[in-house]
Design a protein around this motif. Structure first.
Motif, short mmCIF file in Angstrom:
data_model
loop_
_atom_site.label_atom_id
_atom_site.label_comp_id
_atom_site.label_asym_id
_atom_site.label_seq_id
_atom_site.Cartn_x
_atom_site.Cartn_y
_atom_site.Cartn_z
N PRO A 201 0.81 -1.22 0.00
CA PRO A 201 0.00 0.00 0.00
C PRO A 201 0.84 1.27 0.00
O PRO A 201 0.39 2.31 -0.46
N ARG A 202 2.07 1.18 0.48
CA ARG A 202 2.95 2.34 0.50
C ARG A 202 3.22 2.85 -0.93
O ARG A 202 3.39 4.05 -1.15
N ARG B 92 2.70 6.62 -2.99
CA ARG B 92 3.81 7.27 -3.67
C ARG B 92 3.73 7.08 -5.19
O ARG B 92 4.73 7.12 -5.89
N LEU B 93 2.51 6.90 -5.69
CA LEU B 93 2.30 6.53 -7.08
C LEU B 93 2.96 7.51 -8.05
O LEU B 93 3.51 7.10 -9.09
N HIS B 94 2.92 8.80 -7.74
CA HIS B 94 3.45 9.81 -8.67
C HIS B 94 4.84 10.30 -8.27
O HIS B 94 5.36 11.25 -8.86
N GLN B 95 5.43 9.63 -7.30
CA GLN B 95 6.77 10.01 -6.84
C GLN B 95 7.83 9.36 -7.72
O GLN B 95 7.69 8.22 -8.18
N GLN C 125 12.84 -1.64 -3.28
CA GLN C 125 12.76 -3.10 -3.38
C GLN C 125 11.32 -3.55 -3.53
O GLN C 125 11.02 -4.47 -4.29
N MET C 126 10.40 -2.88 -2.83
CA MET C 126 8.98 -3.18 -3.00
C MET C 126 8.55 -2.92 -4.44
O MET C 126 7.78 -3.70 -5.01
N LEU C 127 9.05 -1.85 -5.02
CA LEU C 127 8.70 -1.52 -6.41
C LEU C 127 9.28 -2.56 -7.36
O LEU C 127 8.61 -2.95 -8.33
#
Length: 237
Positions: free
Chosen positions: A124-125, A129-132, A143-145
């Protein structure tokens, strides 16, 4: 049940140098297998060879079909997603753009939306930060990305290279907990390379210990974890 991934007599080369010397191992459907060993043992090279990123010889089958002559993009399309060491995200692009690029070429729009929703369920984090810009994320978020990009390929098998590298212990625990959930809930099999042997053996079902490009030990992860001689000789703890 036939293995999902079966590797037989695998050799890999960097130029004229042979880095793997006839590796053989298998990974069961729905399972988590870890490759352990010291630096230079051939763990990362094994993942690269499976993905077609280095010159290789030998037999590699995925769900019964040979992929040892397939191109990297064809292997990915068949359902093998590689999360490389160093994360491999596009740091100059946003989180959203990274996820869109990962699903580029997929024609199943409903499936892409489903997998995007799945990504945000696990991480969910990233939705926050979708547009970051990806390069401004913390190491753990990057790493999550990287794992999320792999999930956007709708994989059946994930190749994970050192997912704990450079991360704080609490973040590592969080990411490994999510990896376990992805395996259990989404049915994604995993082949894990990890320097933290204790952590890897806690997650995995099966382990193979590599030494200078060959398999020197294998067995159930719990068995290797509890064998003091193996720990001292090969795992360094």
């Amino acid at each position: 049940m036939a293995p999902l991934l079966e590797v037989s007599g695998l050799k890999a080369y960097y130029g004229a140098t042979e880095a793997l010397h006839g590796l053989s191992f298998a990974l069961e459907k729905g399972g988590i297998t870890t490759l352990l060993g010291a630096n230079g043992a051939g763990k990362t090279t094994t993942l690269r060879a499976i993905s077609g990123l280095v010159k290789r010889d030998g037999r590699i089958t995925f769900d019964g079909e040979a992929i040892d002559r397939a191109a990297t993009e064809d292997i990915a399309r068949r359902g093998v997603a590689h999360v490389p060491e160093g994360r491999g995200t596009f740091t100059g692009l946003s989180v959203e753009e990274n996820l869109k690029i990962a699903s580029y070429g997929r024609r199943d729009k409903s499936g892409v939306k489903r997998d995007l929703d799945l990504v945000f369920t696990y991480f969910p984090r990233l939705k926050e930060r979708l547009h970051q810009q990806a390069g401004t994320l913390s190491g753990g978020e990057q790493q999550m990305l990287a794992i999320s990009r792999a999930l956007m390929l709708s994989p059946r098998l994930m190749l994970l290279d050192e997912p704990s590298f450079g991360l704080a212990p609490l973040i590592v625990q969080e990411i490994f907990h999510i990896m376990r959930r992805i395996n259990a809930e989404a049915g994604v099999s995993m082949l894990l390379v990890e320097q933290n042997a204790a952590l890897a053996l806690d997650l995995a079902d099966t382990a193979y210990v590599l030494e200078t490009g060959t398999v020197v030990m294998s067995g159930p992860a719990t068995q290797l974890k509890n064998d003091e001689g193996i720990r001292k000789s090969y795992l360094g703890y």
